[in-house]
Structures are given as structure tokens and as C-alpha cells.
Enzyme design. Structure first.
Site, mmCIF file in Angstrom:
data_model
loop_
_atom_site.group_PDB
_atom_site.id
_atom_site.type_symbol
_atom_site.label_atom_id
_atom_site.label_comp_id
_atom_site.label_asym_id
_atom_site.label_seq_id
_atom_site.Cartn_x
_atom_site.Cartn_y
_atom_site.Cartn_z
ATOM 1 N N SER A 112 0.851 -1.190 0.000
ATOM 2 C CA SER A 112 0.000 0.000 0.000
ATOM 3 C C SER A 112 0.883 1.234 0.000
ATOM 4 O O SER A 112 1.996 1.208 0.530
ATOM 5 C CB SER A 112 -0.876 0.012 1.257
ATOM 6 O OG SER A 112 -1.533 1.258 1.397
ATOM 7 N N TYR B 41 -1.389 -0.530 10.276
ATOM 8 C CA TYR B 41 -1.563 -0.916 8.874
ATOM 9 C C TYR B 41 -0.320 -0.553 8.067
ATOM 10 O O TYR B 41 0.212 -1.375 7.311
ATOM 11 C CB TYR B 41 -2.807 -0.217 8.302
ATOM 12 C CG TYR B 41 -3.079 -0.536 6.851
ATOM 13 C CD1 TYR B 41 -3.684 -1.733 6.493
ATOM 14 C CD2 TYR B 41 -2.750 0.368 5.846
ATOM 15 C CE1 TYR B 41 -3.955 -2.027 5.160
ATOM 16 C CE2 TYR B 41 -3.017 0.080 4.510
ATOM 17 C CZ TYR B 41 -3.618 -1.118 4.176
ATOM 18 O OH TYR B 41 -3.870 -1.405 2.865
ATOM 19 N N ALA C 62 2.720 -0.086 9.129
ATOM 20 C CA ALA C 62 3.857 -0.918 9.544
ATOM 21 C C ALA C 62 3.791 -2.303 8.906
ATOM 22 O O ALA C 62 4.809 -2.833 8.438
ATOM 23 C CB ALA C 62 3.893 -1.042 11.062
ATOM 24 N N LYS D 54 2.316 -3.140 6.091
ATOM 25 C CA LYS D 54 2.573 -3.010 4.656
ATOM 26 C C LYS D 54 4.038 -2.680 4.384
ATOM 27 O O LYS D 54 4.605 -3.100 3.370
ATOM 28 C CB LYS D 54 1.635 -1.973 4.030
ATOM 29 C CG LYS D 54 0.173 -2.378 4.082
ATOM 30 C CD LYS D 54 -0.074 -3.696 3.355
ATOM 31 C CE LYS D 54 -1.531 -4.058 3.291
ATOM 32 N NZ LYS D 54 -1.772 -5.236 2.444
#
Length: 131
Positions: free
Chosen positions: A27, A40, A42, A44
Site C-alpha cells: 500500500s 496498517y 507498519a 505493509k
């Protein structure tokens, strides 16, 4: 099969055949560290690092590993977790002035899986419309 067992099986097959391409989906949040998304972002970021490390580990077997970092994509996850007001505000700052379709992310994965990208490995490709 669990995901880990399946991944190991596929990777062993690629090593045996000395050929393959792995495309992970991360992402832009991993790269841009959006506010309120630390866990989130971290996770990704970890996927990006894993992809880069794995590309070095399996490159000698002619296996490529790359990562796609999508921006906003028209999915149920986006609609369920982001207000339409926020989506509209972000869209105003995207160069293409719209969010991506799932097919546009799939097209990037298709490119990275094909021979058209045979000398690309260990890379993160932003597919974000110019965020």
C-alpha cells in the site's frame, strides 16, 4: 493448506524450475505513513522489506519478487473504512482526479508477472494515479 505451506510449496517449485515471479500487494500507506494508520502502515512496510529481501535471496534462481503499492482503490474495504467526504477530498489531490479500479491494480500485477518485466526485481511500483 495454510497460506504459509502453500507459499513454501510454490517457492520450492519455482526454485526447482529456476523461474518465477512473485508479486506482493502492499500500500502507499507503507511509503507515505498516513495519520491514524500506524499498524496498517507498519504491516505493509514489512511486506515491502520482505519482498526486497526475498528478491535478493531467490534472484540467483531467476525468480523475481516485486511489490505493488496501490493508492485508493474502489473496493468494499475502502467504502467501509473511509468516508465519502474523505475520499472526495483525497481525490482532489490525485493527479488523475479519480481512484483506481481493481482491474488497474491487476494490470500492474500482470505486467510484473509477465516477461515484459523480466529484468525488474526488488522494486515497489506505486499505482496511485499520482498521489
Amino acid at each position: 493448506f495454510s497460506q504459509a505451506i502453500l507459499t513454501q510449496y510454490i517457492l520450492k517449485s519455482m526454485i526447482k524450475n529456476k523461474f518465477g515471479s512473485i508479486v506482493n500487494i502492499s500500500s502507499i500507506s507503507a511509503l507515505d505513513a498516513n495519520e491514524g494508520r500506524s499498524a496498517y502502515s507498519a504491516s505493509k512496510s514489512a511486506l515491502i522489506t520482505q519482498s526486497k529481501a526475498l528478491s535478493r535471496e531467490v534472484g540467483s534462481y531467476n525468480i523475481r519478487v516485486n511489490c505493488i503499492a496501490p493508492g485508493l482503490v474502489d473496493t468494499d474495504m475502502l467504502k467501509e473504512n473511509t468516508s465519502s467526504n474523505t475520499i472526495n477530498k483525497i481525490t482532489e489531490n490525485i493527479s488523475l482526479r479519480r481512484i483506481a479500479t481493481p482491474d488497474e491494480i491487476a494490470n500492474a500485477a500482470l505486467f510484473l508477472s509477465s516477461d515484459l518485466s523480466e529484468y525488474i526485481t526488488g522494486q515497489v511500483i506505486r499505482v496511485d494515479g499520482g498521489m
